[in-house]
Write a protein that holds these residues in place. Structure first.
Motif, PDB file in Angstrom:
ATOM      1  N   PRO A 287      46.014  36.649  64.129  1.00  0.00           N
ATOM      2  CA  PRO A 287      45.632  35.788  65.267  1.00  0.00           C
ATOM      3  C   PRO A 287      44.234  36.081  65.817  1.00  0.00           C
TER       4      PRO A 287
ATOM      5  N   PHE B 196      35.441  41.620  65.359  1.00  0.00           N
ATOM      6  CA  PHE B 196      36.414  40.867  66.165  1.00  0.00           C
ATOM      7  C   PHE B 196      35.767  39.681  66.883  1.00  0.00           C
TER       8      PHE B 196
ATOM      9  N   ASN C  60      50.486  43.936  68.372  1.00  0.00           N
ATOM     10  CA  ASN C  60      51.259  43.874  67.122  1.00  0.00           C
ATOM     11  C   ASN C  60      50.464  44.170  65.847  1.00  0.00           C
TER      12      ASN C  60
ATOM     13  N   LEU D  72      44.410  50.450  57.734  1.00  0.00           N
ATOM     14  CA  LEU D  72      43.542  50.685  58.896  1.00  0.00           C
ATOM     15  C   LEU D  72      43.505  52.160  59.279  1.00  0.00           C
TER      16      LEU D  72
HETATM   17  C1  HEC Z   1      50.073  38.301  61.868  1.00  0.00           C
HETATM   18  C2  HEC Z   1      49.645  39.462  61.108  1.00  0.00           C
HETATM   19  C3  HEC Z   1      48.499  40.298  61.591  1.00  0.00           C
HETATM   20  C4  HEC Z   1      48.331  40.865  62.844  1.00  0.00           C
HETATM   21  C5  HEC Z   1      49.220  40.729  64.059  1.00  0.00           C
HETATM   22  C6  HEC Z   1      47.135  41.661  62.758  1.00  0.00           C
HETATM   23  N1  HEC Z   1      46.580  41.556  61.518  1.00  0.00           N
HETATM   24 FE1  HEC Z   1      44.822  42.363  60.918  1.00  0.00          FE
HETATM   25  N2  HEC Z   1      44.930  41.343  59.185  1.00  0.00           N
HETATM   26  C7  HEC Z   1      46.003  40.615  58.754  1.00  0.00           C
HETATM   27  C8  HEC Z   1      45.694  40.015  57.471  1.00  0.00           C
HETATM   28  C9  HEC Z   1      46.643  39.143  56.645  1.00  0.00           C
HETATM   29  C10 HEC Z   1      44.366  40.385  57.144  1.00  0.00           C
HETATM   30  C11 HEC Z   1      43.550  39.974  55.908  1.00  0.00           C
HETATM   31  C12 HEC Z   1      42.928  38.588  56.144  1.00  0.00           C
HETATM   32  C13 HEC Z   1      41.812  38.566  57.163  1.00  0.00           C
HETATM   33  O1  HEC Z   1      40.889  39.419  57.067  1.00  0.00           O
HETATM   34  O2  HEC Z   1      41.864  37.731  58.091  1.00  0.00           O
HETATM   35  C14 HEC Z   1      43.915  41.225  58.247  1.00  0.00           C
HETATM   36  C15 HEC Z   1      42.669  41.826  58.305  1.00  0.00           C
HETATM   37  C16 HEC Z   1      42.286  42.775  59.247  1.00  0.00           C
HETATM   38  C17 HEC Z   1      41.036  43.510  59.234  1.00  0.00           C
HETATM   39  C18 HEC Z   1      39.928  43.382  58.176  1.00  0.00           C
HETATM   40  C19 HEC Z   1      39.007  42.251  58.514  1.00  0.00           C
HETATM   41  C20 HEC Z   1      37.880  42.097  57.507  1.00  0.00           C
HETATM   42  O3  HEC Z   1      36.900  41.433  57.847  1.00  0.00           O
HETATM   43  O4  HEC Z   1      37.995  42.623  56.414  1.00  0.00           O
HETATM   44  C21 HEC Z   1      41.047  44.342  60.308  1.00  0.00           C
HETATM   45  C22 HEC Z   1      39.956  45.314  60.723  1.00  0.00           C
HETATM   46  C23 HEC Z   1      42.289  44.098  61.006  1.00  0.00           C
HETATM   47  N3  HEC Z   1      43.020  43.163  60.337  1.00  0.00           N
HETATM   48  C24 HEC Z   1      42.682  44.777  62.151  1.00  0.00           C
HETATM   49  C25 HEC Z   1      43.747  44.361  62.963  1.00  0.00           C
HETATM   50  C26 HEC Z   1      43.994  44.850  64.292  1.00  0.00           C
HETATM   51  C27 HEC Z   1      43.177  45.931  64.979  1.00  0.00           C
HETATM   52  C28 HEC Z   1      45.061  44.154  64.776  1.00  0.00           C
HETATM   53  C29 HEC Z   1      45.656  44.203  66.164  1.00  0.00           C
HETATM   54  C30 HEC Z   1      44.713  43.989  67.262  1.00  0.00           C
HETATM   55  C31 HEC Z   1      45.527  43.266  63.704  1.00  0.00           C
HETATM   56  N4  HEC Z   1      44.712  43.426  62.630  1.00  0.00           N
HETATM   57  C32 HEC Z   1      46.633  42.429  63.807  1.00  0.00           C
HETATM   58  C33 HEC Z   1      47.194  40.425  59.432  1.00  0.00           C
HETATM   59  C34 HEC Z   1      47.389  40.742  60.764  1.00  0.00           C
END
Ligand code: HEC
Ligand code: HEC
Length: 315
Positions: free
Chosen positions: A281, A269, A212, A249
């Motif tokens: 998550p 990750f 997702n 992304l």
């Molecule tokens: C429930 C919502 C949600 C899902 C599902 C989600 N993201 Fe995110 N993502 C976010 C939010 C909100 C942030 C900003 C806050 C944070 O960095 O935790 C973020 C941040 C990131 C970042 C930046 C991290 C950083 O250190 O700056 C990356 C790369 C990323 N997501 C990739 C992914 C990938 C790849 C997936 C699937 C495997 C994914 N995200 C799934 C909400 C989501």
């Protein structure tokens, strides 16, 4: 003057009729049932299949993130196998939605569901009684083999007795449910099997159908439809712990991962959640294998560059 009063009276009556009519229509459409096919999927007790299911439940598909008891968070972060007793509450403008108990408990869980009932709930968004499963889960196009693996794992677990409260919709929720929210089904025919490897093709499957990433990192309109370029970032998500912006992304220079190498991506990750309260998550994704993370990275690097166009101003 008398004539005016008479008109008022009539307007009053008409409004009353309309309101009563709308209320009756809305309430009569609360338990609508839908006819959807049963996928031909049965659970297996093969240990390799169960292990595949477990890795999805606690990893990419992050079922544990929504369906485990809220006090299980720290255990889960520590890498333990938490039970799926349900309980996470989505407190939304239209009401409170509770993630179900998906353990094998007969009374409070999905112990009564057949394998096909579970498969249909995940693929076509309807419960065994034909009512809707609200579209919180992105698995409509999950392959037969992966659904089978997940169901096989769930069926092999012990029951957890935990009564999850009924959803509480407010008036807006009732209206949305009556007229706008429909069960979401698959696009086209889902694959029978998708081979796990480190290819961009597998990454696309993970990022869109299983993990997702697309669901959060793409701008959505008021009814949840995607309106932005996929993976180009979205408006801030307001959470109890603050406001968090799912970044771009894609391969645009403004992308959060523009300068990241594959190894940077994997390392990030492995670190899990760094911003306290972030809705992403991370504890589940932290458990994804290097192969899965490589596949996602390679897929993201095939995306055309796109700038974020968020509905709400980014701050
Ligand atoms: C429930 C919502 C949600 C899902 C599902 C989600 N993201 Fe995110 N993502 C976010 C939010 C909100 C942030 C900003 C806050 C944070 O960095 O935790 C973020 C941040 C990131 C970042 C930046 C991290 C950083 O250190 O700056 C990356 C790369 C990323 N997501 C990739 C992914 C990938 C790849 C997936 C699937 C495997 C994914 N995200 C799934 C909400 C989501
Ligand atoms: C983003 C949160 C989220 C994730 C991730 C998630 N679920 Fe759900 N799930 C929900 C919510 C919320 C509901 C309740 C929907 C409803 O009752 O309409 C639900 C309902 C269900 C149901 C239907 C239960 C019933 O009452 O009929 C099943 C089965 C289910 N989930 C299984 C899973 C499995 C298996 C996974 C992982 C492959 C998973 N879910 C991942 C949020 C989630």
């Amino acid at each position: 003057m008398r004539r005016f009063k008479k008109i008022l009276k009539w307007i009053g009556l008409i409004v009353l009729f309309l309101v009563t009519g709308i209320t009756i229509t809305v309430m009569s459409r609360q338990n609508m049932t839908y006819t959807r096919p049963y996928p031909d999927i049965t659970a297996s007790d093969d240990s390799t299949i169960i292990a595949r299911g477990k890795s999805l439940v606690f990893g990419a598909a992050h079922c544990a993130d929504c369906h485990s008891l809220s006090n299980a968070d720290s255990l889960f972060e520590a890498g333990q196998e938490v039970p799926m007793g349900g309980g996470f509450v989505f407190d939304l403008p239209f009401g409170k939605i509770y993630a179900a108990n998906i353990s094998t408990d007969i009374e409070t869980g999905i112990g009564k569901y057949t394998d096909k009932d579970i498969a249909r709930a995940l693929r076509y968004g309807v419960k065994p009684d034909g009512t809707i499963v609200y579209p919180f889960m992105p698995f409509n196009n999950m392959s037969d083999d992966d659904l089978k693996a997940i169901i096989s794992y769930l069926k092999a677990q012990k029951p957890v007795r935990n009564k999850v409260p009924d959803h509480e919709l407010n008036v807006m929720g009732n209206i949305l449910k009556a007229f706008l929210i429909k069960p979401v089904g698959p696009e086209g025919t889902p694959e029978k099997s998708v081979q796990p490897d480190s290819s961009a093709a597998y990454g696309q499957y993970l990022a869109s159908v299983v993990a997702n990433c697309k669901g959060c990192h793409t701008e959505r309109g008021p009814t949840g439809d995607f309106i932005g370029v996929p993976f180009s970032g979205a408006s801030a998500m307001e959470e109890v712990g603050g406001s968090f912006i799912p970044p771009n992304l894609t391969t645009d220079p403004g992308s959060r991962i523009y300068t990241w190498t594959e190894q940077n991506f994997i390392t990030r990750f492995r670190m899990g959640r760094l911003q306290k309260g972030s809705p992403m998550p991370w504890p589940s994704y932290k458990r994804m294998g290097d192969m899965e993370l490589k596949a996602i990275y390679r897929f993201l690097k095939t995306l055309p560059p796109s700038k974020t166009k968020a509905l709400k101003p980014q701050h």
